[in-house]
Every structure is written in structure tokens, then in C-alpha cells.
Write a protein that holds these residues in place. Structure first.
Motif, mmCIF file in Angstrom:
data_model
loop_
_atom_site.group_PDB
_atom_site.id
_atom_site.type_symbol
_atom_site.label_atom_id
_atom_site.label_comp_id
_atom_site.label_asym_id
_atom_site.label_seq_id
_atom_site.Cartn_x
_atom_site.Cartn_y
_atom_site.Cartn_z
ATOM 1 N N THR A 48 0.829 -1.211 0.000
ATOM 2 C CA THR A 48 0.000 0.000 0.000
ATOM 3 C C THR A 48 0.862 1.259 0.000
ATOM 4 O O THR A 48 0.458 2.297 -0.512
ATOM 5 C CB THR A 48 -0.934 0.016 1.226
ATOM 6 O OG1 THR A 48 -0.157 -0.116 2.425
ATOM 7 C CG2 THR A 48 -1.939 -1.119 1.151
ATOM 8 N N ASP A 51 1.738 2.061 -3.559
ATOM 9 C CA ASP A 51 0.585 2.148 -4.458
ATOM 10 C C ASP A 51 0.180 3.615 -4.588
ATOM 11 O O ASP A 51 -0.818 4.065 -4.035
ATOM 12 C CB ASP A 51 -0.568 1.305 -3.917
ATOM 13 C CG ASP A 51 -1.767 1.278 -4.862
ATOM 14 O OD1 ASP A 51 -1.593 1.666 -6.032
ATOM 15 O OD2 ASP A 51 -2.860 0.873 -4.432
ATOM 16 N N SER A 52 1.002 4.364 -5.327
ATOM 17 C CA SER A 52 0.789 5.804 -5.419
ATOM 18 C C SER A 52 1.105 6.272 -6.834
ATOM 19 O O SER A 52 2.152 5.933 -7.398
ATOM 20 C CB SER A 52 1.682 6.544 -4.414
ATOM 21 O OG SER A 52 1.684 7.929 -4.652
ATOM 22 N N VAL A 54 1.909 9.236 -7.645
ATOM 23 C CA VAL A 54 3.060 10.147 -7.578
ATOM 24 C C VAL A 54 4.371 9.392 -7.794
ATOM 25 O O VAL A 54 5.286 9.874 -8.467
ATOM 26 C CB VAL A 54 3.076 10.877 -6.222
ATOM 27 C CG1 VAL A 54 4.367 11.671 -6.048
ATOM 28 C CG2 VAL A 54 1.879 11.802 -6.103
ATOM 29 N N ALA A 160 5.844 12.028 -1.349
ATOM 30 C CA ALA A 160 4.934 10.891 -1.184
ATOM 31 C C ALA A 160 4.815 10.497 0.287
ATOM 32 O O ALA A 160 3.717 10.189 0.767
ATOM 33 C CB ALA A 160 5.441 9.706 -2.006
ATOM 34 N N ASN A 163 2.927 13.339 2.044
ATOM 35 C CA ASN A 163 1.686 13.721 1.373
ATOM 36 C C ASN A 163 1.674 15.216 1.055
ATOM 37 O O ASN A 163 0.719 15.947 1.359
ATOM 38 C CB ASN A 163 0.476 13.348 2.228
ATOM 39 C CG ASN A 163 -0.821 13.379 1.425
ATOM 40 O OD1 ASN A 163 -0.809 13.224 0.205
ATOM 41 N ND2 ASN A 163 -1.929 13.601 2.106
ATOM 42 N N CYS A 278 11.524 1.871 -4.745
ATOM 43 C CA CYS A 278 10.172 1.457 -4.345
ATOM 44 C C CYS A 278 10.193 0.581 -3.094
ATOM 45 O O CYS A 278 9.325 0.702 -2.218
ATOM 46 C CB CYS A 278 9.482 0.737 -5.496
ATOM 47 S SG CYS A 278 8.945 1.849 -6.805
ATOM 48 N N SER A 285 6.965 3.104 4.727
ATOM 49 C CA SER A 285 5.562 3.088 5.135
ATOM 50 C C SER A 285 5.362 2.198 6.359
ATOM 51 O O SER A 285 4.631 2.563 7.292
ATOM 52 C CB SER A 285 4.685 2.593 3.976
ATOM 53 O OG SER A 285 4.821 3.418 2.859
#
Length: 427
Positions: A48, A51-52, A54, A160, A163, A278, A285
Motif C-alpha cells: 500500500t 501504491d501511489s 506520484v 509521497a 503527502n 520502491c 511506510s
């Protein structure tokens, strides 16, 4: 739980495991050792976390930068920089700074900047009579400044994680980069005047016009990227796709310097680098989720407030922490590890997120060249074939000027926030 994770991370790092795997494995093993949380949560949170939309900008900007570097852009930007500042006393050293300001906005990677600019200009400076240690110092200081020049991969990742608008981060980096660049140029001019260095011959009008003409095509990429973002036509991610298309057209169709075998290598390097980034973002996260559960930001905030409630003091301490950790962990891992804990505190103290992230990116850039362990400094020294010890003394005045520039950025938030506000990206 957090101590178990940090302990495993330190052990794996000392065993020379790559940072990307050290962090991901430390999270899994730390949770297994010190909690009853199912390990599938780690995989879920990592998935998750990346999963962006950007984050699609990361492989696009990496690919565009590689295409433009291979396609002959760097040579033409060097020629442009020579006609702009080469005629000034100490001009060849100043050329490095100007090239870095122009080039880093296209490569997006500090390691690429050091490798490309260093390979081109360190030998030229050496032939012109500059010591290799001094050439390494100029390239290192310029590359540290270049991290603030957009588009920057670290800005995409930090945006990212926090935010925050990546477009606003991009636009906000121009003036801070200029402040650091001017601090380096002032030092070079003073050293040139003190030591009586001679300038190159003044360029003729014909050479000036030809250099600008040759550079117009390479300079079209930033016009596309930032014109599209500021005009509200494209997002930063979509601008990255346009940059790739432009780079292919230029490198293959106009300059014809990119061959098929080059494309395979470029695509492979882009895939590997993007995969590493990534995984790091996914691990960040999970790390942010763990720290929030353990209330680590609240504990750090209480500790900071016990020292001072001043946002300026917090910014200075943050810059120092990111600088030191950035020297050990490299730029991107330092942001991934520290930003989830530090950013919520900056928000509670009322620091604008665009200002805070640009300050820490500048600090990380300087950290990459801190002797004796900065990765960027190692790359520059390996190109010049000298030791870090030999370069450290010559680098010291440049580090002082960069730190002064960083302090100016901390004390004057409007330097970072002016352009984003004028362009309507922030209020």
C-alpha cells in the motif's frame, strides 16, 4: 518493538547488507521478535505504501535523465557554461557550479551528477592547473547544491511520504539551490583573486551565439517539465512521461547519439534503481506505521521541546541529524528512515512542509559529501584517483560556505516559499 527493529537494522548494516534489504528485513525480524503482529502486515503495508500515482514519476525521471546524459546533453551544457562564466577569474571552477545547476535538474540523481560532471570536468580542471583535490572539492560542493535543483528523486519520495505537493517542492527548490550556488561562486572568486588565477579568454559573439543555439534543445526539457506543471497542464508524473518522450526524440532523432545497445543498458539501470527506491519507500511506510504505534514522534517532540520550543532550533537540529545520517546511509535511505518520525513534529511546530522538506534535502545533499564517509565524496575521489584524506582539507571551506547557505535557508523561509506562492501551488 522499535529497539528490536533498530538493533536488527544496525547488525545487518554492519554486515554490509545493502540498505534496502537491511531496512526491510529489520522490520520483519523486529516485529517477529518483539510483537505478535502477523508478518503479512509488513507485506501489506509495503504494497500500500508504494501504491501511489506520484511514485510513477521516479522511474520516469530516472529514465529521462539517463537518456539525456547518454544523448549528448552534458557536453552542450558544459559549452554553454563556459561562455557564461568561463571568462571570469576562476571561471573554469565556476563552470562546474553552473553545469551542475543546469544538469542536475535533468539527471535527478546526485550519484549521476557526480559521475557525469566529475568525469567531464575534473580532468579539464587538472589540465588547466587546478589540483585534483581542488577539482574534487568544487565538484562535490556543486553536487551537494544540485540536490535542491528539481526534478529531484528525493523530492518525489519525500512528497509521497509526507503527502505534500511534489510540484510545489520542485518549484520551491530553485531559489534555495541558487543561494547555495552563489555561496560556492563567492568562495571560488575570492580564492581566485587571492591566488591570482587567470581567467580564460573572453568568448566572441559568434561562440556565444553558437553555444546558446546548441543548448536550446537540451534546455527544452526543463521548459516542458516546469511549464507543464506551472500551467496546470500536467502533473509532475505526467511531466516525467513527456520528458522521456522528449529525451528519446532528442537522443535518437536529433543528436543520434543513443544506440540500441545503449537503450537496453539504460532501461535495465532504470528498472533496478526504481525497484530499489520502491522497496525503500514501502519499507518507510511500515516504519512510519510502527513509529506511530509506538508513539515515537510524540517522544521525540517532548525531548525537543525540553531543549527549546523554537521552530528555528528544531529546523537546525533536523538539518544536523539528516546531514550526519545522510553521510552514513546515503541520501534517499536517510530520508526514508527519518522523515516519517520528524515530519509530524515539524507540522506540530507550525513549520511549512515545503520549507521543512527543502531544508532537509539540502542537509542530506551536504551529508553525502562529508568526509570521511560521504558516498558522493568517494565517487568524486575515485574519478580523480585521489584519497578522501587528500581532498578533505581543500573541501573544508566549501563545506563552511554550504553550511552558511543552509543556515540562511533555515532563517528565511520565504526563500523556499516565494515561488510556490507566486505560482499558486501553495497559499
Amino acid at each position: 518493538m522499535i529497539w528490536a527493529i533498530l538493533g536488527v537494522f544496525v547488525v545487518l548494516t554492519l554486515l554490509d547488507l545493502p540498505i534496502v534489504f537491511s531496512l526491510a528485513l529489520a522490520l520483519a525480524l523486529g516485529l517477529a521478535i518483539a510483537s505478535d503482529i502477523p508478518l503479512f502486515v509488513v507485506a501489506h503495508k509495503m504494497a500500500t505504501g508504494i501504491d501511489s500515482f506520484v511514485l510513477l514519476a521516479i522511474p520516469l525521471y530516472i529514465l529521462a535523465g539517463s537518456l539525456m546524459e547518454t544523448g549528448g546533453i552534458s557536453v552542450r551544457l558544459v559549452a554553454l557554461a563556459r561562455v557564461l562564466v568561463g571568462w571570469i577569474r576562476g571561471g573554469l571552477a565556476m563552470v562546474v557550479v553552473v553545469v551542475e545547476y543546469l544538469f542536475s535538474g535533468l539527471s535527478g540523481s546526485t550519484a549521476a551528477d557526480v559521475s557525469a560532471v566529475g568525469s567531464m570536468l575534473i580532468p579539464s580542471m587538472s589540465r588547466a592547473g587546478y589540483s585534483r583535490a581542488y577539482a574534487v572539492s568544487v565538484v562535490s560542493a556543486s553536487s551537494a547544491m544540485g540536490m535542491l535543483v528539481p526534478p529531484c528523486i528525493n523530492m518525489v519520495v519525500a512528497g509521497a511520504i509526507a503527502n505534500v505537493s511534489v510540484g510545489a517542492l520542485f518549484i520551491g527548490g530553485f531559489i534555495p539551490a541558487m543561494v547555495l550556488a552563489l555561496s560556492i561562486l563567492v568562495l571560488i572568486y575570492w580564492q581566485a583573486w587571492r591566488h591570482g588565477w587567470q581567467a580564460e579568454e573572453r568568448v566572441t559573439l559568434g561562440k556565444f551565439v553558437r553555444a546558446w543555439g546548441a543548448a536550446l534543445v537540451p534546455l527544452g526539457m526543463p521548459i516542458i517539465i516546469f511549464g507543464g506543471i506551472l500551467g496546470g497542464i500536467v502533473t509532475p508524473t505526467e511531466a516525467g512521461m513527456l520528458a522521456v518522450i522528449y529525451a528519446v526524440v532528442v537522443g535518437v532523432g536529433i543528436y543520434r547519439e543513443i544506440r540500441l545497445r545503449d537503450l537496453y543498458r539504460i532501461l535495465l539501470d532504470t528498472a533496478v534503481t526504481s525497484g530499489v527506491v520502491c522497496i525503500l519507500v514501502g519499507a518507510a511506510s511500515v516504519f512510519a506505521w510502527v513509529m506511530a504505534a509506538e508513539k515515537i514522534p510524540d517522544a521525540i517532540l517532548r525531548g525537543m521541546l525540553s531543549l527549546s520550543t523554537s521552530p528555528i532550533v528544531f529546523l537546525a537540529l533536523s538539518a544536523l541529524i539528516f546531514m550526519v545520517i545522510g553521510a552514513f546511509l546515503e541520501g534517499l535511505p536517510a530520508i526514508v528512515v527519518l522523515l516519517p518520525a520528524m515530519y509530524p513534529i515539524s507540522a506540530q511546530l507550525g513549520i511549512h512542509p515545503i520549507h521543512y522538506i527543502n531544508v532537509i534535502i539540502a542537509a542530506v545533499g551536504i551529508g553525502l559529501f562529508l568526509p570521511p564517509i560521504g558516498l558522493g565524496l568517494f565517487i568524486a575521489c575515485s574519478i580523480a584517483k585521489i584519497t578522501v584524506t587528500a581532498a578533505a582539507r581543500s573541501l573544508s571551506p566549501f563545506l563552511v560556505m554550504l553550511l552558511i547557505g543552509l543556515l540562511v535557508l533555515i532563517l528565511i523561509p520565504s526563500l523556499t516559499l516565494f515561488l510556490p506562492r507566486v505560482t499558486g501551488l501553495i497559499h
